[in-house]
Design a protein around this motif. Structure first.
Motif, PDB file in Angstrom:
ATOM      1  N   ARG B 101       0.789  -1.225  -0.043  1.00 47.00           N
ATOM      2  CA  ARG B 101       0.110   0.081  -0.033  1.00 47.00           C
ATOM      3  C   ARG B 101       0.820   1.392  -0.032  1.00 47.00           C
ATOM      4  O   ARG B 101       2.099   1.201   0.226  1.00 47.00           O
ATOM      5  N   ASN B 102       0.197   2.528  -0.491  1.00 52.35           N
ATOM      6  CA  ASN B 102       0.895   3.881  -0.332  1.00 52.35           C
ATOM      7  C   ASN B 102       0.054   4.536  -1.273  1.00 52.35           C
ATOM      8  O   ASN B 102      -0.928   4.321  -1.862  1.00 52.35           O
ATOM      9  N   ALA B 130       3.904   2.153 -16.088  1.00 51.32           N
ATOM     10  CA  ALA B 130       5.158   1.670 -15.906  1.00 51.32           C
ATOM     11  C   ALA B 130       6.193   2.689 -16.277  1.00 51.32           C
ATOM     12  O   ALA B 130       7.197   2.837 -15.530  1.00 51.32           O
ATOM     13  N   THR B 131       5.931   3.282 -17.289  1.00 46.10           N
ATOM     14  CA  THR B 131       7.013   4.286 -17.788  1.00 46.10           C
ATOM     15  C   THR B 131       7.219   5.529 -16.825  1.00 46.10           C
ATOM     16  O   THR B 131       8.033   6.024 -16.605  1.00 46.10           O
ATOM     17  N   GLN B 135       5.431   1.370  -9.087  1.00 46.00           N
ATOM     18  CA  GLN B 135       6.185   0.304  -8.581  1.00 46.00           C
ATOM     19  C   GLN B 135       5.318  -0.917  -8.372  1.00 46.00           C
ATOM     20  O   GLN B 135       5.819  -2.122  -8.061  1.00 46.00           O
ATOM     21  N   ALA B 136       3.928  -0.933  -8.461  1.00 53.64           N
ATOM     22  CA  ALA B 136       3.142  -1.826  -8.297  1.00 53.64           C
ATOM     23  C   ALA B 136       1.690  -1.469  -9.066  1.00 53.64           C
ATOM     24  O   ALA B 136       1.468  -0.297  -8.862  1.00 53.64           O
ATOM     25  N   ILE B 175       0.684   2.247  -7.512  1.00 55.70           N
ATOM     26  CA  ILE B 175       1.433   3.177  -6.498  1.00 55.70           C
ATOM     27  C   ILE B 175       2.539   3.665  -7.294  1.00 55.70           C
ATOM     28  O   ILE B 175       3.256   3.157  -7.923  1.00 55.70           O
ATOM     29  N   THR B 176       2.419   4.869  -6.986  1.00 54.01           N
ATOM     30  CA  THR B 176       3.417   5.947  -7.615  1.00 54.01           C
ATOM     31  C   THR B 176       4.080   6.940  -6.640  1.00 54.01           C
ATOM     32  O   THR B 176       3.764   7.037  -5.396  1.00 54.01           O
ATOM     33  N   ASP B 177       5.112   7.682  -7.252  1.00 56.86           N
ATOM     34  CA  ASP B 177       5.664   8.547  -6.274  1.00 56.86           C
ATOM     35  C   ASP B 177       4.690   9.847  -6.403  1.00 56.86           C
ATOM     36  O   ASP B 177       4.482  10.642  -7.252  1.00 56.86           O
ATOM     37  N   PRO B 178       4.185  10.369  -5.170  1.00 56.99           N
ATOM     38  CA  PRO B 178       3.724  11.468  -5.049  1.00 56.99           C
ATOM     39  C   PRO B 178       4.311  12.937  -5.571  1.00 56.99           C
ATOM     40  O   PRO B 178       3.635  13.915  -5.822  1.00 56.99           O
ATOM     41  N   THR B 215      -4.354   0.223  -1.670  1.00 59.79           N
ATOM     42  CA  THR B 215      -3.803  -1.105  -1.263  1.00 59.79           C
ATOM     43  C   THR B 215      -3.862  -1.810  -2.763  1.00 59.79           C
ATOM     44  O   THR B 215      -5.004  -1.878  -3.528  1.00 59.79           O
TER      45      THR B 215
END
Lengths: 301, 236
Positions: B101-102, B130-131, B135-136, B175-178, B215
């Protein structure tokens, strides 16, 4: 041998000039036989002046000395232009020579870096192997066989182990002798490579690689200028996609794909080879994968 | 006569010089030289290799330290097990075998009555995410891994062997970088626009939202997505 007489004739040679009888030579002011008599006095012997200005110009052009001067003028003009261009080319050549020598220096630098890279990669592979062997040996010695088996399975699922099996290799290449005027469909794009990868996955591929780079969960294939970026590697054609899986099914999926068939009409190369045994490497960053899961928090311990 | 001869000689010399200069010019035109574009490509390659070498150097140093620590821990007793168990767990997370999760992005795709969603649309969003560094990912709570199929079959789309009706709702989670939120939304909106333009704006309804926490489920080792029965580990 023929002798040339004082009149300029070789013995026995036919005269090529018309000689008038001596007593028929015209006197000053007198025209040739059959011609009207010419005026005598100060104007005698001079060609008559043209009556119009264009006639004057033509007459001036036709004058031998004028022609000679004009030819010399154009010759010197051309000479000057060529000398000027030559000087300009010499300057450019000097500049190119500097660029060429810089290029050669950079090429040497790149070659040294490539050699260093290959050495570091070999070291990395050796250290990774040593780590695996060390862990296996220690777990075996202490009777942790189950733990070792679980670890090996997880590494296989993650793509951290080199694997082998039957499968196929597909070579994708641009149209041979591609020129800029050819349509965009005559070259391989990232979407083509992705299409092939997706077709293989949808038809039972268990593991894949592109130009020797193992495809794992963090992989992506994306256009980057004139190259394709895959797993941090910039790739140029040809692109070799290898897949372990049922060879007949995988092969049929590629050969019968209507989009790939159509692309071949533009000259793009799609070559399929079935392989009895194919070996795919482990993920190149299997010792450095933390960066790809840094955002993930596990919900269950 | 002498002056005519001099003129002819001068004329000939000038013509000869002219000929030589023209020949030299043509030679200069034909000589290859490094273009600015080749220099730029070479410089980029040098930078790329320099970065790779630095990274490899660091990784090798880390591996050497790990090996030393492993030997040291092994000599001390069972403490070496901790590092091995930790590594096993991290590898399992990478492989998609753990629920995670994140912060992340949710994309919901539904179609108008009588219209069916295409597998290519789902794959387009998955490839784009994905590009963009996801990460999930999951589609309809099916965790995606490298060998997950997203395949259209008649009126269904198969994901990891599970069938979903093409006329239903598809929910892609990632789940990506904010920190990359703006960039991610920009690219996803562009993709949404491209899809709508290609298929017709009234065919699909696509919404894109961010969530502070979402999640993504784990994938079982027995999943159809993993086909390790076809794989033999290479022993060297």
């Amino acid at each position: 041998m023929n002798q040339v007489n004082p009149a300029g004739q070789a013995d026995g040679q036919q005269d090529r000039h018309h000689h008038l009888p001596q007593n028929n030579l015209p006197q000053p002011g007198q025209g040739l036989p059959g011609q009207a008599a010419k005026p005598t006095g100060s104007s005698a012997g001079k060609p008559p002046l043209p009556k119009t200005s264009s006639g004057k110009f033509v007459s001036w052009i036709l004058n031998y000395k004028t022609r000679q001067k004009l030819m010399l003028f154009f010759l010197f003009l051309l000479f000057g232009i060529v000398v000027m261009n030559h000087v300009k080319n010499v300057n450019e050549q000097n500049k190119n020579d500097n660029l060429t020598s810089q290029y050669q220096e950079r090429q040497s630098e790149l070659k040294a870096l490539e050699e260093q890279y290959n050495q570091l990669l070999a070291n990395n592979e050796a250290l990774t192997k040593e780590k695996e062997n060390s862990i296996s040996a220690k777990l075996n010695q202490q009777g942790y066989d189950q733990l070792l088996a679980e670890l090996e399975t997880i590494k296989m699922l993650a793509g951290f182990k080199a694997v082998s099996g039957s499968g196929i290799s597909i070579t994708l290449n641009d149209k041979p002798d591609y020129v800029n005027t050819d349509p965009p469909d005559a070259i391989i794009h990232d979407s083509d490579v992705r299409r092939v990868v997706n077709l293989l996955i949808n038809n039972g591929a268990a593991a894949l690689s592109v130009n020797g780079m193992r495809i794992v969960n963090s992989s992506f294939i994306h256009c980057y200028g004139s190259t394709i970026l895959c797993n941090k590697d910039y790739m140029i054609p040809p692109f070799v996609v290898s897949a372990i899986g049922p060879p007949d099914q995988l092969s049929a999926a590629i050969l019968q794909d209507s989009v790939l068939v159509q692309r071949q009409e533009f000259g793009v190369v799609v070559k399929v080879e079935k392989k009895e045994t194919l070996e795919l490497p482990a993920f190149a960053e299997s010792d450095n994968f933390e960066q790809y899961i840094s955002l993930l928090e596990v919900t269950t311990p | 006569m002498k002056s005519n001869a001099m003129k002819s000689i001068a004329f000939s010399i000038i013509c000869m010089l002219l000929g030589i200069l023209i020949a030299l010019q043509m030679k200069n035109v034909n000589v290859d030289s490094a273009s600015e574009k080749s220099m730029e490509e070479l410089t980029n390659s040098i930078i790329d290799y320099s970065q790779k070498n630095t990274e490899l150097n660091d990784r090798n140093a880390q591996l050497s330290r790990y090996l030393q620590q492993l030997e040291s821990d092994y000599a001390d007793g069972n403490t070496y097990l901790e590092s091995i168990l930790k590594e096993k767990e991290r590898a399992a997370i990478f492989a998609g075998l753990r629920e995670v999760r994140n912060y992340g992005i949710t994309i919901r795709i539904s179609s108008s009555p009588g219209i069916e969603i295409r597998d290519s649309v789902l794959r387009s969003f998955v490839n784009e995410l994905a590009t963009l560094g996801a990460q999930a990912m999951s589609i309809n709570d099916e965790r995606l891994v490298a060998t997950s199929e997203i395949r259209q079959s008649n009126h269904d789309i198969l994901i990891n062997g599970t069938m979903f009706e093409r006329s239903g709702l598809f929910e892609i989670k990632a789940i990506t970088d904010p920190k990359d939120e703006d960039n991610i939304f920009l690219y996803l909106d562009n993709l949404k626009q491209t899809i709508n333009e290609g298929l017709g704006a009234d065919q699909y309804t696509i919404t894109i939202e961010a969530a502070d926490e979402l999640t993504i489920p784990a994938l079982s080792e027995d999943s159809a997505a993993f086909r390790i029965d076809l794989l033999t580990p290479v022993v060297s």
